[in-house]
Design a protein around this motif. Structure first.
Motif, PDB file in Angstrom:
ATOM      1  N   MET A 132     -18.004  24.161   5.357  1.00  0.00           N
ATOM      2  CA  MET A 132     -17.834  25.576   6.021  1.00  0.00           C
ATOM      3  C   MET A 132     -16.437  26.010   5.561  1.00  0.00           C
ATOM      4  O   MET A 132     -15.514  25.303   5.280  1.00  0.00           O
ATOM      5  N   PRO A 177     -13.972  28.676   6.950  1.00  0.00           N
ATOM      6  CA  PRO A 177     -14.000  29.207   8.491  1.00  0.00           C
ATOM      7  C   PRO A 177     -13.276  30.291   8.515  1.00  0.00           C
ATOM      8  O   PRO A 177     -12.770  30.813   9.605  1.00  0.00           O
ATOM      9  N   SER A 223     -13.185  33.188  11.442  1.00  0.00           N
ATOM     10  CA  SER A 223     -14.552  33.478  11.705  1.00  0.00           C
ATOM     11  C   SER A 223     -14.926  32.492  12.793  1.00  0.00           C
ATOM     12  O   SER A 223     -15.909  32.484  13.505  1.00  0.00           O
ATOM     13  N   ASP A 224     -14.223  31.142  12.352  1.00  0.00           N
ATOM     14  CA  ASP A 224     -14.766  30.220  13.186  1.00  0.00           C
ATOM     15  C   ASP A 224     -13.375  29.395  13.775  1.00  0.00           C
ATOM     16  O   ASP A 224     -12.711  28.775  12.933  1.00  0.00           O
ATOM     17  N   TYR A 225     -13.001  29.564  15.050  1.00  0.00           N
ATOM     18  CA  TYR A 225     -11.556  29.292  15.694  1.00  0.00           C
ATOM     19  C   TYR A 225     -11.504  27.591  15.832  1.00  0.00           C
ATOM     20  O   TYR A 225     -10.460  26.929  15.115  1.00  0.00           O
ATOM     21  N   GLU A 226     -12.455  26.966  15.995  1.00  0.00           N
ATOM     22  CA  GLU A 226     -12.328  25.467  16.357  1.00  0.00           C
ATOM     23  C   GLU A 226     -12.363  24.924  14.931  1.00  0.00           C
ATOM     24  O   GLU A 226     -11.393  23.796  14.774  1.00  0.00           O
ATOM     25  N   ILE A 227     -13.186  25.221  13.687  1.00  0.00           N
ATOM     26  CA  ILE A 227     -12.751  24.671  12.579  1.00  0.00           C
ATOM     27  C   ILE A 227     -11.373  24.826  11.853  1.00  0.00           C
ATOM     28  O   ILE A 227     -11.109  24.219  11.081  1.00  0.00           O
ATOM     29  N   THR A 228     -11.043  26.286  12.148  1.00  0.00           N
ATOM     30  CA  THR A 228      -9.929  26.650  11.649  1.00  0.00           C
ATOM     31  C   THR A 228      -8.786  25.682  12.185  1.00  0.00           C
ATOM     32  O   THR A 228      -7.689  25.227  11.522  1.00  0.00           O
TER      33      THR A 228
END
Length: 340
Positions: A68, A70, A77-82
Motif C-alpha cells: 500500500m 499511504p 490518504s491512510d493515516y494509520e499506515i502513514t
C-alpha cells in the motif's frame, strides 16, 4: 554508561513524498531514501515490510499480501499506515534508546488544507516526535538548493515531484504566492500505462512504466524518435507478450499535463508583486524535484514562460536537504510561523 547527550536523539528533517520518503538527521545528513510503501497481510493486519522491501513486492505477492502507498498527491490518504511507515523510518534513522525524542521538520505541499496539516502533525507526533514543524516544500527546496530564501527578495521554485507540482515565490522564509498542481511523476506513469494498454493491447506494471518514462519519455515533439522493448500481459490472449514502444506516443499523452503545469506557473507569476518579479527575471527559477529530469521538460517550460530555469544538481533531495538546514532555525521558525 551513556551520557546525557548521547540519550538525546538528533533532530530530523523529513520529505514525506508520494513516491519516496527521505529522512535527514542532524549531523549525519540524509540517512533514509526509500519508497513510501507498506506491505500488509490483509488476513491479520500484520505489517510485512516497509520501504524498499515493500516496493520490491509490488505485483509479485500472493493475494493476502498487499503493498500500500499511504500518500496520494502529496497528502495522507491512510493515516494509520502513514504512522506505521513514519515510525519505521524514524526508528531506522535513529536506532537505539533516546531519553529525549527528536524535533522534526516535515516538508509538505503548499496547497494542503488545515485538516491535512493536522493529519501530518498527528502522524509524526504518534511516531515519537517531541515537536513538529511543517514547512512548505518549495521553501524547503529553495533552502536545500542554496537560495537566499531568508532574504527580502524573490526566489521562485518549481518542484515537480511524484504526486504534485509545487510552484511558489519565496521571500523572508515565507510563501508570497504559490500553487499546488496535482500532476507529477505518478500521473506520468499512469498516462504511459494507459497509452500502452490502448495502443498495444498490453498491460504493463508501474515499474515498467517508470522505466519507459526515464528511457524514452520526452515532451520534446522535435526529439528524434526512440524505441524500447517491454514485456507484459496481452489483453486479448492473456498470455505474456513483448512490444516495441515508441517515444512519439508517450510525448503525445504527456503534453496535455505539461500544458496544465505551465498554466499553473503563469498563475503564480501573475500574482507575484512587481518588485519580486524583477528578482526572478534577473536570477531565474529553480527547477527541481525528481520528475524534473523528464527529457525536454525544462526546455519546454522555459520557452513557454520565456524565463530562465536553473536545474538543481540534486533535484530528488533538495527538499529534505532544506529541512535539514532549517533544523538549526527550528525555534525561531516555530515562533514566527505562530505569529503569522
Amino acid at each position: 554508561m551513556a551520557t546525557f547527550f548521547s540519550l538525546v536523539a538528533g533532530d530530523i528533517g523529513i520529505d514525506l513524498g508520494t513516491i519516496n520518503t527521505l529522512v535527514y538527521v542532524d549531523k549525519k545528513g540524509i540517512v533514509i531514501n526509500e519508497p513510501s510503501v507498506v506491505a500488509i497481510d490483509i488476513n491479520n493486519g500484520d505489517i510485512v515490510s516497509v520501504g524498499k522491501a515493500a516496493w520490491d513486492m509490488i505485483g509479485k505477492t500472493p493475494g493476502n499480501i498487499v503493498p500500500m502507498r499511504p500518500l496520494e498527491e502529496g497528502v495522507i490518504s491512510d493515516y494509520e499506515i502513514t504512522q506505521v511507515m513514519l515510525k519505521y523510518f524514524i526508528d531506522k534513522s535513529s536506532p537505539g534508546f533516546s531519553f529525549l525524542q527528536s524535533r522534526v521538520i516535515v516538508s509538505i505541499p503548499s496547497g494542503i488544507t488545515d485538516v491535512e496539516k493536522r493529519a501530518v502533525e498527528d502522524a509524526v507526533f504518534q511516531s515519537g516526535a517531541r515537536d513538529v514543524l511543517l514547512i512548505e516544500e518549495p521553501l524547503a527546496s529553495a533552502v536545500g538548493a542554496g537560495l537566499p530564501a531568508d532574504e527580502p527578495k524573490g526566489n521562485m521554485v518549481i518542484n515537480i515531484g511524484g504526486g504534485t507540482t509545487e510552484v511558489a515565490v519565496v521571500s523572508l522564509n515565507g510563501m508570497v504566492s504559490s500553487r499546488s498542481i496535482f500532476i507529477g511523476g505518478d500521473l506520468f506513469n499512469q498516462l504511459i500505462t494507459e497509452h500502452v494498454k490502448e495502443e498495444y493491447n498490453l498491460m504493463i506494471g508501474y515499474n515498467t512504466a517508470e522505466r519507459l518514462k526515464m528511457t524514452i519519455g520526452t515532451v520534446n515533439p522535435d526529439h528524434e524518435e526512440m524505441k524500447s522493448e517491454v514485456s507484459g500481459r496481452d489483453l486479448i490472449t492473456g498470455l505474456p507478450k513483448t512490444a516495441i514502444i515508441r517515444s512519439t506516443g508517450i510525448t503525445r499523452v504527456l503534453l496535455p499535463s505539461i500544458v496544465d503545469i505551465i498554466d499553473g506557473i503563469k498563475s503564480v507569476l501573475e500574482r507575484t508583486p512587481p518588485e519580486l518579479s524583477s528578482d526572478i527575471i534577473r536570477d531565474g527559477i529553480l527547477f527541481t524535484g525528481g520528475s524534473s529530469r523528464l527529457n525536454g521538460l525544462a526546455e519546454w517550460i522555459s520557452r513557454a514562460i520565456n524565463m530562465k530555469l536553473i536545474l538543481d544538481d540534486n533535484p530528488e533531495t533538495s527538499a529534505v536537504s532544506g529541512t535539514g538546514k532549517l533544523l538549526k532555525q527550528f525555534a525561531n521558525l516555530k515562533k514566527t510561523r505562530r505569529l503569522r
